[in-house]
Design a protein around this motif. Structure first.
Motif, short mmCIF file in Angstrom:
data_model
loop_
_atom_site.label_atom_id
_atom_site.label_comp_id
_atom_site.label_asym_id
_atom_site.label_seq_id
_atom_site.Cartn_x
_atom_site.Cartn_y
_atom_site.Cartn_z
N ASN A 1 -10.41 -9.55 1.55
CA ASN A 1 -11.44 -10.46 1.06
C ASN A 1 -10.82 -11.72 0.45
N CYS A 2 -9.66 -11.53 -0.19
CA CYS A 2 -9.00 -12.68 -0.80
C CYS A 2 -8.43 -13.62 0.27
N LEU A 3 -7.74 -13.04 1.25
CA LEU A 3 -7.08 -13.87 2.25
C LEU A 3 -8.04 -14.47 3.27
N VAL A 4 -9.06 -13.72 3.65
CA VAL A 4 -9.97 -14.18 4.70
C VAL A 4 -11.12 -15.00 4.13
N ASP A 5 -11.73 -14.49 3.06
CA ASP A 5 -12.92 -15.13 2.51
C ASP A 5 -12.65 -15.91 1.22
N ALA A 6 -11.39 -15.97 0.81
CA ALA A 6 -11.00 -16.71 -0.40
C ALA A 6 -11.70 -16.19 -1.65
N ARG A 7 -11.93 -14.88 -1.69
CA ARG A 7 -12.56 -14.29 -2.87
C ARG A 7 -11.48 -13.88 -3.89
N PRO A 8 -11.75 -14.06 -5.17
CA PRO A 8 -10.79 -13.60 -6.18
C PRO A 8 -10.66 -12.08 -6.14
N ILE A 9 -9.50 -11.59 -6.55
CA ILE A 9 -9.25 -10.14 -6.65
C ILE A 9 -9.46 -9.72 -8.10
N ASP A 10 -10.20 -8.65 -8.28
CA ASP A 10 -10.37 -8.08 -9.63
C ASP A 10 -10.74 -6.61 -9.45
N GLY A 11 -9.75 -5.73 -9.49
CA GLY A 11 -10.02 -4.31 -9.26
C GLY A 11 -8.86 -3.45 -9.70
N GLU A 12 -9.07 -2.15 -9.62
CA GLU A 12 -8.06 -1.18 -10.05
C GLU A 12 -7.74 -0.21 -8.93
N PHE A 13 -6.53 0.29 -8.96
CA PHE A 13 -6.10 1.35 -8.03
C PHE A 13 -4.97 2.12 -8.68
N ARG A 14 -4.69 3.28 -8.11
CA ARG A 14 -3.65 4.14 -8.67
C ARG A 14 -2.40 4.07 -7.80
N ILE A 15 -1.25 4.07 -8.48
CA ILE A 15 0.02 4.06 -7.77
C ILE A 15 0.78 5.33 -8.12
N PRO B 1 0.81 -1.24 0.00
CA PRO B 1 0.00 0.00 0.00
C PRO B 1 0.83 1.28 0.00
N SER B 2 2.13 1.20 0.35
CA SER B 2 2.95 2.41 0.35
C SER B 2 3.09 3.00 -1.05
N LEU B 3 2.86 2.19 -2.10
CA LEU B 3 2.92 2.68 -3.48
C LEU B 3 1.61 3.29 -3.95
N VAL B 4 0.54 3.04 -3.22
CA VAL B 4 -0.80 3.41 -3.66
C VAL B 4 -1.16 4.80 -3.16
N VAL B 5 -1.86 5.57 -4.02
CA VAL B 5 -2.30 6.91 -3.62
C VAL B 5 -3.26 6.78 -2.44
N ASP B 6 -3.28 7.80 -1.60
CA ASP B 6 -4.03 7.72 -0.34
C ASP B 6 -5.50 7.34 -0.56
N GLU B 7 -6.14 7.93 -1.56
CA GLU B 7 -7.57 7.70 -1.75
C GLU B 7 -7.89 6.25 -2.11
N ASP B 8 -6.91 5.52 -2.71
CA ASP B 8 -7.19 4.17 -3.18
C ASP B 8 -6.71 3.07 -2.23
N ARG B 9 -6.01 3.45 -1.15
CA ARG B 9 -5.50 2.43 -0.23
C ARG B 9 -6.61 1.60 0.42
#
Length: 468
Positions: free
Chosen positions: A153-167, A136-144
């Motif tokens: 959600n991936c680690l706890v609930d085993a949900r796939p990751i599919d999303g975008e964020f800004r670095i 998260p240190s690479l990610v802009v504050d609003e997208d962290r």
């Protein structure tokens, strides 16, 4: 799903080169076909919103096909090793970088990155990969918060990751990254690691914004055109006689003319133009009939049409005959910037002698129907509108008979035909028109013949039948 990068098992082998090479060849052929269609598309270089939107979509499709080509090549060749000092940069104009991959081992807190991922995130290839806590240190504050929620959600609930964020990369360069990933479970079903693939989609999103903005611009322009179309139509209805059906004039004596008219609008995507007709009973018992069109389109032209009709009516009320009226109108228009008269025909009907006095300015001559046949009235000697302001317009006189049918129209009445070609088609209706009992029946016959389907231009038709 098996881990993409794992220290516990060998790296996945690239698929067969032959099958992927075949996909690459298909992609390149499709890219060539799309490029050929783009070059042949009309409006190349035009600044019209529709052409700008089409060009943006073509460019987006070509960029995406180029990126698909590169991604298939990466699939064929396999990932770059982490130690690669300088991964190859994407081709110029590419919307996507090569796909980077990573795996984070939750049991050992170790991370493994492919060479492409270092390039995507703007990291030094010699530096150790970031852990999930450090990412998260690479990610802009609003997208962290978004990234944290996806990983949790991936680690706890085993949900796939599919999303975008800004670095935020070195030097303040902000990029948009698309991340897809899944948890890797151990034998007892708990999460042992997480793997993911990431790609830079900054240019892709920019191109999609261009397509969206040009589409919105086109939509707004079409909405504005429709609004102006409606306003112009309403204004025309306010200043002209009724658009359809029989015209009732405030007769002070026996009714000598049966009048009817119709306005045929252009297609919805075409602006209302300045076509008009007019019928007015004058103080001396004569009747003024006029048909014409102004150059241009829209509300401004409709407003100018109101001024022009006022001038024509005023001069006719003052006793001006059609020839001098055209000359004075020409002088009036020469002294102003707007309106610009495209063409016109002006008539005065004298019921006492059944005489039609008329003059024209670059306009189709009136058509006379009698005893099952029809003909265009012989044009008077004179000059066309737009000559010197001292020009004299000739006028003609024709004697009519009871039952005669006079048809005045603008040049767009017969779609795809003008001048003598349009007149001949209208004259072909002679048996049907002379068989009608009323002027309104005659107008309906013309509209049934030429009013169906879309038309490029507005048109008006005015019919007068001699009653006595």
């Amino acid at each position: 799903m098996p881990s993409h990068l794992s220290a516990d098992r060998p790296a996945a082998q690239p698929p067969g080169r032959g099958s992927v090479d075949a996909l690459i060849s298909q992609t390149r052929r499709l890219k060539g076909d799309v490029d050929a269609v783009r070059r042949d598309a009309a409006g190349e270089g035009s600044d019209h919103p529709r052409e700008r939107w089409q060009r943006a979509l073509y460019d987006l499709a070509l960029h995406q096909l180029s990126d698909l080509d590169e991604h298939l090549a990466q699939l064929r060749d396999g990932p770059l090793p982490t130690a690669a000092p300088e991964p190859p940069a994407p081709s110029q104009g590419s919307l996507l970088s090569r796909v980077g991959s990573a795996e984070w081992n939750l049991l050992t807190d170790e991370a493994s990155w492919s060479g492409e991922l270092y390039q995507i995130l703007g990291r030094d290839p010699a530096a150790p990969p970031l852990t999930l806590d450090e990412l998260p240190s690479l990610v802009v504050d609003e997208d962290r918060p978004k990234l944290t929620a996806m990983v949790t959600n991936c680690l706890v609930d085993a949900r796939p990751i599919d999303g975008e964020f800004r670095i935020a990369r070195r030097g303040g360069d902000v990029r948009t990254v698309h991340m897809m990933g899944e948890p890797v479970l151990d034998t007892d079903g708990s999460t042992a690691s997480m793997w993911a693939v990431l790609r830079d989609v900054s240019e892709l999103r920019r191109s999609q914004r261009v397509v969206s903005e040009t589409r919105d611009s086109l939509h707004h322009r079409q909405e504005a055109a429709r609004s102006e179309h409606r306003l112009a139509a309403e204004l025309q209805e306010a200043v002209l006689p009724p658009w359809r059906g029989s015209l009732r004039l405030p007769h002070r004596g026996p009714r000598t003319l049966d009048l009817a008219s119709w306005h045929l609008p252009a297609s919805a995507h075409t602006m209302i133009g300045g076509d008009w007709y007019d019928a007015l009973e004058l103080t001396d018992g004569e009747t003024l009939l006029s048909v014409g069109d102004l150059t241009g389109q829209g509300v401004g032209v409709t407003s100018n049409m109101t001024m022009l009709l006022g001038a024509v009516r005023g001069m006719a009320m003052a006793g001006a005959q059609p020839g001098p009226l055209m000359a004075w109108l020409n002088q009036l228009l020469d002294a102003t910037v707007q309106p610009a008269l495209g063409s016109a025909v002006c008539c005065r009907y004298r019921p006492a002698t059944r005489t039609l006095v008329w003059a024209q300015a670059g306009h189709p001559a009136p058509l006379l129907f009698r005893d099952g046949t029809g003909r265009a009235l012989n044009a008077p000697d004179g000059v066309l509108l737009g000559a010197t302001s001292g020009a004299v317009y000739g006028q003609a006189e024709d004697t009519l008979q009871v039952g005669d049918l006079l048809l005045l129209h603008t040049d767009g009445l017969v779609p795809g035909h003008t001048g003598s070609a349009a007149a001949n088609l209208l004259l072909g209706l002679s048996p049907r028109l002379t068989g009608n009992r009323t002027a309104e029946d005659c107008v309906r016959t013309v509209v049934e013949e030429f009013g169906a389907g879309e038309r490029e231009d507005n048109a008006c038709v005015l019919v007068a039948r001699v009653m006595s």
